[in-house]
Design a protein around this motif. Structure first.
Motif, PDB file in Angstrom:
ATOM      1  N   UNK A 528       0.818  -1.217   0.000  1.00 22.93           N
ATOM      2  CA  UNK A 528       0.000   0.000   0.000  1.00 22.93           C
ATOM      3  C   UNK A 528       0.841   1.251   0.000  1.00 22.93           C
ATOM      4  N   UNK A 529       1.961   1.211   0.758  1.00 27.04           N
ATOM      5  CA  UNK A 529       2.846   2.383   0.819  1.00 27.04           C
ATOM      6  C   UNK A 529       3.512   2.637  -0.524  1.00 27.04           C
ATOM      7  N   UNK A 530       3.925   1.562  -1.193  1.00 30.59           N
ATOM      8  CA  UNK A 530       4.568   1.728  -2.509  1.00 30.59           C
ATOM      9  C   UNK A 530       3.587   2.295  -3.539  1.00 30.59           C
ATOM     10  N   UNK A 531       2.378   1.751  -3.524  1.00 25.80           N
ATOM     11  CA  UNK A 531       1.367   2.263  -4.470  1.00 25.80           C
ATOM     12  C   UNK A 531       1.051   3.720  -4.164  1.00 25.80           C
ATOM     13  N   UNK A 532       0.945   4.052  -2.892  1.00 29.49           N
ATOM     14  CA  UNK A 532       0.632   5.431  -2.503  1.00 29.49           C
ATOM     15  C   UNK A 532       1.724   6.394  -2.961  1.00 29.49           C
ATOM     16  N   UNK A 533       2.970   5.952  -2.841  1.00 26.09           N
ATOM     17  CA  UNK A 533       4.085   6.792  -3.286  1.00 26.09           C
ATOM     18  C   UNK A 533       4.026   7.006  -4.795  1.00 26.09           C
ATOM     19  N   UNK A 534       3.688   5.955  -5.513  1.00 23.22           N
ATOM     20  CA  UNK A 534       3.597   6.088  -6.974  1.00 23.22           C
ATOM     21  C   UNK A 534       2.437   7.011  -7.359  1.00 23.22           C
ATOM     22  N   UNK A 535       1.315   6.860  -6.673  1.00 27.18           N
ATOM     23  CA  UNK A 535       0.156   7.717  -6.968  1.00 27.18           C
ATOM     24  C   UNK A 535       0.467   9.168  -6.643  1.00 27.18           C
ATOM     25  N   UNK A 536       1.277   9.395  -5.600  1.00 26.60           N
ATOM     26  CA  UNK A 536       1.698  10.768  -5.290  1.00 26.60           C
ATOM     27  C   UNK A 536       2.478  11.385  -6.423  1.00 26.60           C
ATOM     28  N   UNK A 537       3.347  10.564  -7.033  1.00 26.34           N
ATOM     29  CA  UNK A 537       4.109  11.054  -8.188  1.00 26.34           C
ATOM     30  C   UNK A 537       3.174  11.364  -9.365  1.00 26.34           C
ATOM     31  N   UNK A 538       2.212  10.477  -9.605  1.00 28.57           N
ATOM     32  CA  UNK A 538       1.247  10.700 -10.690  1.00 28.57           C
ATOM     33  C   UNK A 538       0.415  11.956 -10.415  1.00 28.57           C
ATOM     34  N   UNK A 539       0.055  12.134  -9.154  1.00 27.91           N
ATOM     35  CA  UNK A 539      -0.756  13.306  -8.771  1.00 27.91           C
ATOM     36  C   UNK A 539      -0.026  14.605  -9.112  1.00 27.91           C
ATOM     37  N   UNK A 540       1.260  14.658  -8.784  1.00 27.57           N
ATOM     38  CA  UNK A 540       2.037  15.854  -9.104  1.00 27.57           C
ATOM     39  C   UNK A 540       2.103  16.079 -10.605  1.00 27.57           C
ATOM     40  N   UNK A 541       2.220  14.989 -11.340  1.00 29.50           N
ATOM     41  CA  UNK A 541       2.272  15.114 -12.803  1.00 29.50           C
ATOM     42  C   UNK A 541       0.957  15.664 -13.356  1.00 29.50           C
ATOM     43  N   UNK A 542      -0.152  15.084 -12.909  1.00 26.38           N
ATOM     44  CA  UNK A 542      -1.464  15.527 -13.418  1.00 26.38           C
ATOM     45  C   UNK A 542      -1.823  16.923 -12.931  1.00 26.38           C
ATOM     46  N   UNK A 543      -1.352  17.278 -11.746  1.00 26.36           N
ATOM     47  CA  UNK A 543      -1.638  18.622 -11.231  1.00 26.36           C
ATOM     48  C   UNK A 543      -1.045  19.692 -12.141  1.00 26.36           C
ATOM     49  N   UNK A 544      -0.009  19.333 -12.863  1.00 30.58           N
ATOM     50  CA  UNK A 544       0.612  20.268 -13.807  1.00 30.58           C
ATOM     51  C   UNK A 544       0.073  20.113 -15.227  1.00 30.58           C
ATOM     52  N   UNK A 545      -0.226  18.866 -15.611  1.00 26.95           N
ATOM     53  CA  UNK A 545      -0.615  18.633 -17.006  1.00 26.95           C
ATOM     54  C   UNK A 545      -2.098  18.928 -17.273  1.00 26.95           C
ATOM     55  N   UNK A 546      -2.954  18.709 -16.270  1.00 27.36           N
ATOM     56  CA  UNK A 546      -4.388  18.994 -16.485  1.00 27.36           C
ATOM     57  C   UNK A 546      -4.624  20.467 -16.805  1.00 27.36           C
ATOM     58  N   UNK A 547      -4.070  21.430 -16.021  1.00 22.46           N
ATOM     59  CA  UNK A 547      -4.258  22.847 -16.395  1.00 22.46           C
ATOM     60  C   UNK A 547      -3.756  23.168 -17.798  1.00 22.46           C
ATOM     61  N   UNK A 548      -2.628  22.562 -18.171  1.00 21.38           N
ATOM     62  CA  UNK A 548      -2.087  22.828 -19.515  1.00 21.38           C
ATOM     63  C   UNK A 548      -3.061  22.357 -20.590  1.00 21.38           C
ATOM     64  N   UNK A 549      -3.617  21.174 -20.368  1.00 19.48           N
ATOM     65  CA  UNK A 549      -4.557  20.634 -21.348  1.00 19.48           C
ATOM     66  C   UNK A 549      -5.826  21.480 -21.410  1.00 19.48           C
ATOM     67  N   UNK A 550      -6.314  21.896 -20.250  1.00 16.96           N
ATOM     68  CA  UNK A 550      -7.540  22.702 -20.202  1.00 16.96           C
ATOM     69  C   UNK A 550      -7.327  24.046 -20.895  1.00 16.96           C
ATOM     70  N   UNK A 551      -6.213  24.686 -20.590  1.00 12.76           N
ATOM     71  CA  UNK A 551      -5.925  25.984 -21.227  1.00 12.76           C
ATOM     72  C   UNK A 551      -5.767  25.809 -22.730  1.00 12.76           C
TER      73      UNK A 551
END
Length: 615
Positions: A528-551
């Motif tokens: 669970x900890x490993x998956x959570x760490x990976x999802x945290x990395x994905x979250x940071x990626x999407x937090x930046x890429x979603x605004x770019x796509x929307x704009x």
């Protein structure tokens, strides 16, 4: 004299036009108010009506007790050379009255139309023009008689209301005051003189008229008043002998009454030396000559007012928009100009020149991060759920080294939660853009005159925004799916899976136990900890890429091509449909028509005055 006569006739013509267009009030000095005229002021039963009828040479005014004149009567006299004699009312255009009994009835009926069959008053004037060989060119305004007490059927403020109405006319600097006072009343108590003194203390605009000289007590006369010793004015006093009630009852001809009046003064021992300056005929000529002189003096200020008003009317027409040409090319050009004006305002909202665009940044800086923080990863990666997902992923044959399928299912399940915030960001930006479209429509001054075109542009813009939203939604969901379709391998290669440290623990796997007991809690927590760490990395990626796509998909496209399809559709429309799009607000069309009429009136007035004033 011909030029002067033409000037008075011209002023009468302009006053009638002003009345038709309602240009006789409002803020500042209107053209109607700037034009010189003569206001007839007097108390009730002072002989006002008789003076007017004597000047006109016709019996045409309503008579009775109490307040008979309940609306201002603007009386314009025009001298004719062909012997014709008739009257015209402005509210009944193109109808000539040759029967002056009918004129009297129409005045009474028109008064009742506004005030009802009561004794109330109204400041809405009746406009009457009389054409006759027996008059001089002159404009007179007959006002309600001043009174001191209200009678039955009148409201208690009638005295004040009448005085305020009369005062509104006589206090204008270009108004000549004809103050009527009966000879059988002390001049010091005359209502007309008292009011005239208040608004014209120097007596520069006031003409005094003394009526009913033949009704004075024996041994008394009004010589001191007529010669200016009792009350001095800058203009001469004029004495008038009204028709007797018996003459009125007998319908004695007014022309004959004028003759009797002349004989009275010529044969009077008291007034014989003043006979050449007495009587209604002299009064009419005196007023006409003075009105001509005042008009001549006021021409520069009238022209200045006209030029000022023309500039104001042109500016207002420019503000609300000039009429649109009827050819399709001009209509298409106008539509495109309106679209460009709207587009300019919309881009100013987005780029910061106007408020609203900052809300889009608020979606990315506050709303999206807050939504990501609320995602239920703690529940999804709880010990029991991890155990369930990993166990189910193994199927009938447990994994040998690491539960890779369990990892992938846990990661896929976690990543799917990102779709909600991603779509919410798309919708939030879409809402902001729609609101900016609405604000831009309202803020585009050029569009206010075209409600149909405004609606069409708004509909086309919102339709485009819907397309941009659909494309944006697809794009952000693709971004989320991309994270599921190919995991970052390097991340997991760095993970060192430690063996279970305490195989003899109470919850250690048991050869004869169930599948649920195959994994220790520590091992499940590590997954669970490993998956959570990976999802945290994905979250940071999407937090930046979603605004770019929307704009890219929504904001950028809104700036570049919000109305592109609308332009294509408009270009294919026929002339009739283009005209329908430019269908204006009826109230605005009426306002423009009135402004255009007023502008034409003022231009014509300026040209007419110039044509006769300087000859």
């Amino acid at each position: 004299m011909t030029t002067m006569t033409s000037l008075i006739g011209l002023i009468n013509k302009i006053q009638r036009a002003c009345t038709v267009l309602g240009d006789h009030g409002g803020e500042g000095l209107s053209l109607w108010e700037a034009l010189p005229s003569v206001a007839v002021v007097g108390g009730q039963s002072s002989g006002k009506s008789s003076v007017l009828e004597s000047v006109v040479g016709r019996d045409f005014l309503p008579r009775g007790s109490g307040i008979v004149t309940r609306r201002p009567l603007v009386l314009q006299l025009h001298k004719t050379e062909d012997g014709q004699e008739y009257a015209e009312f402005l509210h009944i255009p193109r109808k000539r009255f040759t029967d002056f009994v009918a004129v009297r009835k129409e005045i009474a009926d028109e008064t009742d139309r506004i005030t009802g069959k009561t004794k109330q008053i109204s400041n809405i004037p009746i406009q009457l023009s009389i054409y006759s060989p027996n008059v001089v060119n002159l404009t007179l305004i007959d006002l309600p008689g001043l009174t001191k007490v209200a009678v039955e059927g009148q409201h208690e403020n009638i005295v004040e209301d009448i005085e305020n109405m009369v005062r509104a006319y006589v206090e204008k600097p270009n108004c000549i005051i004809l103050a009527i006072s009966p000879a059988n009343q002390d001049i010091a108590t005359s209502d007309a003189i008292k009011l005239a003194k208040e608004v014209d203390p120097a007596g520069e605009r006031t003409f005094g008229v003394v009526t009913k000289l033949d009704l004075m007590d024996k041994g008394t006369n009004a010589v001191d008043v007529l010669e200016g010793r009792s009350y001095r004015l800058q203009h001469p006093w004029v004495g008038i002998v009204n028709r007797s009630q018996a003459d009125i009852n007998k319908n004695v001809d007014m022309i004959f009454a004028r003759k009797k009046e002349r004989e009275y003064f010529e044969t009077s021992p008291e007034y014989g030396h003043l006979a050449h300056k007495m009587g209604s005929e002299y009064l009419a000529k005196l007023l006409s000559q003075h009105l001509e002189l005042v008009i001549r003096q006021k021409i520069p200020s009238i022209i200045a007012l006209i030029n000022k008003t023309i500039d104001e009317l042109n500016a207002e027409l420019d503000r609300i928009g000039r009429p649109i040409a009827v050819d399709s090319g001009a209509q298409l050009y106008t539509i495109l100009e309106m679209c460009r004006a709207f587009d300019k305002v919309f881009k100013e909202h987005l780029d910061g020149g106007r408020p609203g665009g900052d809300k889009i940044y608020g979606v990315f800086d506050h709303q999206l991060p807050a939504a990501l923080k609320k995602l239920p990863f703690d529940r999804h990666l709880a010990l029991k759920n991890v155990q369930r997902v990993v166990t189910e992923a193994d199927g009938y044959q447990p994994h040998l080294i690491a539960p890779e399928q369990g990892y992938r299912r846990l990661i896929d399940g976690s990543i799917s939660y990102f779709k909600g915030p991603a779509e919410a960001s798309v919708d939030a930006v879409h809402f902001v853009l729609k609101e900016l479209v609405r604000k831009s429509i309202v803020a585009t001054e050029e569009l206010k005159r075209f409600p149909t075109l405004s609606n069409d542009i708004a509909a086309a813009a919102n339709e485009s925004l819907e397309r941009f939203r659909d494309e944006s939604r697809k794009t952000v969901l693709r971004l989320v799916d991309m994270e599921s379709s190919y995991l970052t391998v390097e991340f997991f290669r760095k993970i060192h899976l430690e063996p279970e440290k305490n195989p003899n623990a109470p919850n250690a796997p048991n050869r004869g136990g169930t599948t649920i007991d195959n994994y220790t809690d520590n091992h499940l927590r590590k997954i669970g900890s490993n998956v959570n760490a990976y999802i945290g990395m994905v979250c940071e990626t999407l937090k930046n890429s979603i605004p770019k796509a929307v704009v890219y998909c929504q904001v950028r496209e809104a700036k570049r091509s919000l109305l592109n399809r609308f332009y294509v559709q408009v270009g294919r429309k026929e002339k009739e449909k283009l005209g329908a799009m430019l269908d204006e607000d009826p109230a605005l069309m009426e306002k423009r028509a009135q402004l255009a009429k007023r502008l034409e009136l003022y231009k014509q007035a300026r040209d007419d005055i110039d044509s006769v004033a300087w000859k």
